[in-house]
Design a protein around this motif. Structure first.
Motif, PDB file in Angstrom:
ATOM      1  N   ILE A  37       0.857  -1.184   0.000  1.00 47.05           N
ATOM      2  CA  ILE A  37       0.000   0.000   0.000  1.00 47.05           C
ATOM      3  C   ILE A  37       0.892   1.233   0.000  1.00 47.05           C
ATOM      4  CG2 ILE A  37      -1.805   1.272   1.226  1.00 47.05           C
ATOM      5  CD1 ILE A  37      -2.695  -1.388   2.442  1.00 47.05           C
ATOM      6  N   LEU A  38       0.636   2.116  -0.933  1.00 49.16           N
ATOM      7  CA  LEU A  38       1.481   3.285  -1.117  1.00 49.16           C
ATOM      8  C   LEU A  38       1.195   4.381  -0.096  1.00 49.16           C
ATOM      9  CD1 LEU A  38       1.210   3.544  -4.996  1.00 49.16           C
ATOM     10  CD2 LEU A  38       3.080   2.538  -3.672  1.00 49.16           C
ATOM     11  N   GLY A  71      -8.709 -10.952   2.309  1.00 50.14           N
ATOM     12  CA  GLY A  71      -7.323 -11.401   2.265  1.00 50.14           C
ATOM     13  C   GLY A  71      -6.385 -10.219   2.350  1.00 50.14           C
ATOM     14  N   ILE A  72      -5.143 -10.470   2.724  1.00 45.79           N
ATOM     15  CA  ILE A  72      -4.198  -9.374   2.893  1.00 45.79           C
ATOM     16  C   ILE A  72      -3.915  -8.671   1.581  1.00 45.79           C
ATOM     17  CG2 ILE A  72      -1.830  -8.808   3.570  1.00 45.79           C
ATOM     18  CD1 ILE A  72      -2.047 -11.007   5.682  1.00 45.79           C
ATOM     19  N   ALA A  73      -3.761  -9.424   0.492  1.00 44.92           N
ATOM     20  CA  ALA A  73      -3.489  -8.798  -0.805  1.00 44.92           C
ATOM     21  C   ALA A  73      -4.608  -7.849  -1.204  1.00 44.92           C
ATOM     22  CB  ALA A  73      -3.285  -9.870  -1.869  1.00 44.92           C
ATOM     23  N   GLY A  74      -5.841  -8.171  -0.828  1.00 42.72           N
ATOM     24  CA  GLY A  74      -6.975  -7.328  -1.169  1.00 42.72           C
ATOM     25  C   GLY A  74      -6.971  -5.977  -0.493  1.00 42.72           C
ATOM     26  N   LEU A  75      -6.191  -5.826   0.559  1.00 43.14           N
ATOM     27  CA  LEU A  75      -6.116  -4.529   1.233  1.00 43.14           C
ATOM     28  C   LEU A  75      -5.523  -3.461   0.325  1.00 43.14           C
ATOM     29  CD1 LEU A  75      -4.844  -5.713   4.729  1.00 43.14           C
ATOM     30  CD2 LEU A  75      -7.138  -4.831   4.199  1.00 43.14           C
ATOM     31  N   ALA A  76      -4.720  -3.871  -0.647  1.00 40.72           N
ATOM     32  CA  ALA A  76      -4.079  -2.908  -1.542  1.00 40.72           C
ATOM     33  C   ALA A  76      -5.096  -2.066  -2.290  1.00 40.72           C
ATOM     34  CB  ALA A  76      -3.160  -3.642  -2.523  1.00 40.72           C
ATOM     35  N   ASP A  77      -6.205  -2.668  -2.687  1.00 40.52           N
ATOM     36  CA  ASP A  77      -7.203  -1.971  -3.492  1.00 40.52           C
ATOM     37  C   ASP A  77      -8.524  -1.758  -2.761  1.00 40.52           C
ATOM     38  OD1 ASP A  77      -5.532  -1.989  -5.912  1.00 40.52           O
ATOM     39  OD2 ASP A  77      -5.841  -4.147  -5.837  1.00 40.52           O
ATOM     40  N   ALA A  78      -8.567  -2.117  -1.478  1.00 38.02           N
ATOM     41  CA  ALA A  78      -9.803  -1.971  -0.712  1.00 38.02           C
ATOM     42  C   ALA A  78     -10.144  -0.500  -0.526  1.00 38.02           C
ATOM     43  CB  ALA A  78      -9.656  -2.657   0.638  1.00 38.02           C
ATOM     44  N   ALA A  79     -11.444  -0.209  -0.486  1.00 39.44           N
ATOM     45  CA  ALA A  79     -11.880   1.157  -0.214  1.00 39.44           C
ATOM     46  C   ALA A  79     -11.396   1.577   1.165  1.00 39.44           C
ATOM     47  CB  ALA A  79     -13.397   1.239  -0.292  1.00 39.44           C
ATOM     48  N   GLU A  80     -11.006   2.806   1.283  1.00 37.66           N
ATOM     49  CA  GLU A  80     -10.477   3.330   2.537  1.00 37.66           C
ATOM     50  C   GLU A  80     -11.482   4.295   3.153  1.00 37.66           C
ATOM     51  OE1 GLU A  80      -6.849   6.086   2.899  1.00 37.66           O
ATOM     52  OE2 GLU A  80      -6.066   4.078   3.374  1.00 37.66           O
ATOM     53  N   TYR A 310       8.382  14.617   6.620  1.00 31.98           N
ATOM     54  CA  TYR A 310       7.437  15.131   5.638  1.00 31.98           C
ATOM     55  C   TYR A 310       7.650  14.563   4.242  1.00 31.98           C
ATOM     56  CZ  TYR A 310       6.484  18.125   9.532  1.00 31.98           C
ATOM     57  OH  TYR A 310       6.164  18.570  10.792  1.00 31.98           O
ATOM     58  N   ASP A 311       8.510  13.594   4.121  1.00 31.07           N
ATOM     59  CA  ASP A 311       8.612  12.859   2.868  1.00 31.07           C
ATOM     60  C   ASP A 311       7.494  11.809   2.875  1.00 31.07           C
ATOM     61  OD1 ASP A 311      10.790  11.848   0.563  1.00 31.07           O
ATOM     62  OD2 ASP A 311       9.541  10.273   1.413  1.00 31.07           O
ATOM     63  N   PRO A 312       6.591  11.809   1.885  1.00 32.85           N
ATOM     64  CA  PRO A 312       5.384  10.973   1.975  1.00 32.85           C
ATOM     65  C   PRO A 312       5.567   9.516   1.612  1.00 32.85           C
ATOM     66  CG  PRO A 312       5.379  12.174  -0.080  1.00 32.85           C
ATOM     67  CD  PRO A 312       6.590  12.653   0.674  1.00 32.85           C
ATOM     68  N   ASN A 313       6.738   9.153   1.064  1.00 32.58           N
ATOM     69  CA  ASN A 313       6.850   7.845   0.421  1.00 32.58           C
ATOM     70  C   ASN A 313       7.365   6.723   1.306  1.00 32.58           C
ATOM     71  OD1 ASN A 313       5.815   8.628  -2.131  1.00 32.58           O
ATOM     72  ND2 ASN A 313       7.733   9.734  -2.472  1.00 32.58           N
ATOM     73  N   ARG A 314       6.824   6.652   2.519  1.00 36.33           N
ATOM     74  CA  ARG A 314       7.000   5.454   3.322  1.00 36.33           C
ATOM     75  C   ARG A 314       5.824   4.544   2.989  1.00 36.33           C
ATOM     76  NH1 ARG A 314       7.808   7.596   9.320  1.00 36.33           N
ATOM     77  NH2 ARG A 314       6.148   8.986   8.633  1.00 36.33           N
ATOM     78  N   HIS A 315       6.105   3.457   2.302  1.00 40.11           N
ATOM     79  CA  HIS A 315       5.055   2.566   1.816  1.00 40.11           C
ATOM     80  C   HIS A 315       4.931   1.343   2.717  1.00 40.11           C
ATOM     81  CE1 HIS A 315       5.290   5.115  -1.611  1.00 40.11           C
ATOM     82  NE2 HIS A 315       6.322   4.535  -2.186  1.00 40.11           N
ATOM     83  N   THR A 316       3.709   0.824   2.820  1.00 41.48           N
ATOM     84  CA  THR A 316       3.467  -0.394   3.583  1.00 41.48           C
ATOM     85  C   THR A 316       3.965  -1.600   2.806  1.00 41.48           C
ATOM     86  OG1 THR A 316       1.559   0.497   4.760  1.00 41.48           O
ATOM     87  CG2 THR A 316       1.664  -1.896   4.523  1.00 41.48           C
ATOM     88  N   ARG A 317       4.690  -2.480   3.492  1.00 38.83           N
ATOM     89  CA  ARG A 317       5.274  -3.677   2.896  1.00 38.83           C
ATOM     90  C   ARG A 317       5.015  -4.868   3.820  1.00 38.83           C
ATOM     91  NH1 ARG A 317       9.250  -1.892  -0.837  1.00 38.83           N
ATOM     92  NH2 ARG A 317      10.262  -3.927  -0.766  1.00 38.83           N
ATOM     93  N   VAL A 318       5.046  -6.057   3.254  1.00 36.23           N
ATOM     94  CA  VAL A 318       4.891  -7.282   4.038  1.00 36.23           C
ATOM     95  C   VAL A 318       5.878  -8.323   3.531  1.00 36.23           C
ATOM     96  CG1 VAL A 318       2.437  -6.890   4.527  1.00 36.23           C
ATOM     97  CG2 VAL A 318       3.090  -8.232   2.526  1.00 36.23           C
ATOM     98  N   GLN A 319       6.241  -9.257   4.406  1.00 34.49           N
ATOM     99  CA  GLN A 319       7.054 -10.398   3.975  1.00 34.49           C
ATOM    100  C   GLN A 319       6.990 -11.491   5.031  1.00 34.49           C
ATOM    101  OE1 GLN A 319      10.658  -7.905   3.656  1.00 34.49           O
ATOM    102  NE2 GLN A 319      11.717  -9.511   4.821  1.00 34.49           N
ATOM    103  N   PRO A 320       7.199 -12.750   4.606  1.00 35.03           N
ATOM    104  CA  PRO A 320       7.116 -13.883   5.542  1.00 35.03           C
ATOM    105  C   PRO A 320       8.241 -13.843   6.565  1.00 35.03           C
ATOM    106  CG  PRO A 320       7.058 -14.610   3.239  1.00 35.03           C
ATOM    107  CD  PRO A 320       7.468 -13.180   3.233  1.00 35.03           C
ATOM    108  N   ILE A 321       7.968 -14.439   7.714  1.00 31.13           N
ATOM    109  CA  ILE A 321       8.960 -14.573   8.780  1.00 31.13           C
ATOM    110  C   ILE A 321       9.461 -16.010   8.795  1.00 31.13           C
ATOM    111  CG2 ILE A 321       9.359 -14.426  11.266  1.00 31.13           C
ATOM    112  CD1 ILE A 321       6.956 -12.473  11.361  1.00 31.13           C
ATOM    113  N   ARG A 322      10.771 -16.181   8.828  1.00 29.16           N
ATOM    114  CA  ARG A 322      11.364 -17.492   9.031  1.00 29.16           C
ATOM    115  C   ARG A 322      11.736 -17.640  10.509  1.00 29.16           C
ATOM    116  NH1 ARG A 322      15.961 -18.436   7.462  1.00 29.16           N
ATOM    117  NH2 ARG A 322      16.735 -16.349   6.976  1.00 29.16           N
ATOM    118  N   TYR A 323      11.961 -18.867  10.922  1.00 25.12           N
ATOM    119  CA  TYR A 323      12.347 -19.118  12.302  1.00 25.12           C
ATOM    120  C   TYR A 323      13.619 -19.953  12.340  1.00 25.12           C
ATOM    121  CZ  TYR A 323       7.891 -17.188  13.724  1.00 25.12           C
ATOM    122  OH  TYR A 323       6.840 -16.338  13.923  1.00 25.12           O
ATOM    123  N   ALA A 324      14.537 -19.566  13.226  1.00 29.81           N
ATOM    124  CA  ALA A 324      15.765 -20.322  13.417  1.00 29.81           C
ATOM    125  C   ALA A 324      15.451 -21.626  14.153  1.00 29.81           C
ATOM    126  CB  ALA A 324      16.768 -19.488  14.219  1.00 29.81           C
TER     127      ALA A 324
END
Length: 344
Positions: A37-38, A71-80, A310-324
């Motif tokens: 999400i931008l 679903g999580i991917a659907g949040l990208a285009d979901a109405a806000e 005041y730089d606006p371009n902190r974007h939301t990102r996701v990624q899987p977590i691995r475990y040691a």
């Protein structure tokens, strides 16, 4: 969010309007891809009743928003939906930061930080509540200010249940300690009041915690394998921003600061080789296939003109977590822009 040395209030809207957004994120998609999400910083994704909910700071720092999708991917285009806007003057009319969305019994809650109209950096934490079934379409009202022992810079409250008790963990500037913010923990009596005096879990003292500002903020809890992993963010909100982690045994007295051990190095930091800078202010969520995901914000570049706040371009990102092998989460490096392998 860090407290800047010198307030720079102009130009937020112009920065947002003139921002260059990654092309591949503009189309609808059904699989996870970064950025998700931008221009949404301090992201919080949670799952309730078979749906996922997303809230975050907006670049204008003037409102609280919420999205929902199956679903999580659907949040990208979901109405806000805009749940709440700051008043035009007075208390809470300043910067609105870092909302977190939670469920407490039959009530929806949002913890958020707000400054005042005459001092946008007089940040304190407040709670919104909604008693309707649908939090996106429901009516929200101010429950009150989150009450702590000191009337000082307070932000980034998160709440969690542990062994039958609900706790709050938050960042605050404590009088007499020369830092921007430390992390505190206490059980709750109500969503806004503490059941016991808070304990100080950590103070930023390590070199990677004090770059630009002396910061420990944005706590998030991951409970796995008989241990509690409390991540937090440190340093200034530019490419030096990074994540640290405290660890405690599940059966320990978590109100004893000695029960928590601190990682001597960041557990998540900028990856210039991947084109991702300043990752932090994270949350955790389990996707619909039972996989743990790290949710965070970051930029696609290191060079910032002016105050990074005041730089606006902190974007939301996701990624899987691995475990040691010992069960410790391994966050690795921020993934490159584009589809996230194995998370469709």
């Amino acid at each position: 969010m860090n407290l800047p040395r010198r307030p720079v209030l102009a130009g937020i809207a112009a920065s947002v309007a003139g921002a260059v957004l990654p092309r591949h994120t503009l189309a609808s998609r059904s699989a996870l891809s970064n950025p998700l999400i931008l221009q949404r910083a301090d992201p919080h994704i949670s799952a309730h009743g078979g749906r996922y909910y997303f809230t975050a700071s907006v670049p204008e720092y003037d409102r609280i928003v919420l999205r929902s999708a199956p679903g999580i991917a659907g949040l990208a285009d979901a109405a806000e939906a805009v749940l709440w806007r700051r008043p035009q003057q007075g208390r809470m009319a300043g910067h609105i930061w870092a909302p977190e969305f939670h469920r407490a019994g039959d009530r929806w809650l949002i913890y958020f930080a707000a400054g005042d109209g005459d001092d946008v950096f007089r940040i304190r934490t407040y709670v919104l509540a909604c008693d309707d079934a649908d939090p996106v379409a429901g009516r929200w009202s101010l429950l009150g200010q989150f009450e702590t022992p000191w009337d000082s810079f307070t932000l980034d409250a998160t709440v969690f249940d542990h062994r039958g008790t609900r706790y709050a963990c938050w960042a605050q500037a404590e009088p007499g300690i020369a830092t921007n913010s430390n992390l505190y923990l206490a059980p709750l009596t109500t969503p806004t009041t503490l059941a016991a005096p808070p304990v100080r879990l950590t103070v930023p003292t390590l070199p990677w915690e004090i770059q630009g500002f002396k910061v420990a903020e944005g706590p998030a809890l991951l409970a796995r394998g008989g241990r509690l992993f409390l991540t937090y963010s440190a340093s200034a909100t530019d490419a030096r921003y990074c994540m640290g982690m405290l660890t405690a045994r599940d059966d320990a007295d978590i109100m004893d600061p000695a029960a928590w051990s601190k990682s001597p190095v960041p557990v998540f930091a900028s990856a210039p080789e991947h084109g991702v800078y300043g990752p932090g202010h994270n949350s955790f969520v389990v996707d619909d296939r039972g996989r743990d995901l790290l949710v965070y914000h970051a930029r696609d570049y290191a060079a910032i003109k002016g105050d990074p706040l005041y730089d606006p371009n902190r974007h939301t990102r996701v990624q899987p977590i691995r475990y040691a092998a010992d069960g410790t989460p391994v966050f690795g490096k921020p993934s490159r822009n584009g589809p996230i392998v194995g998370t469709a």
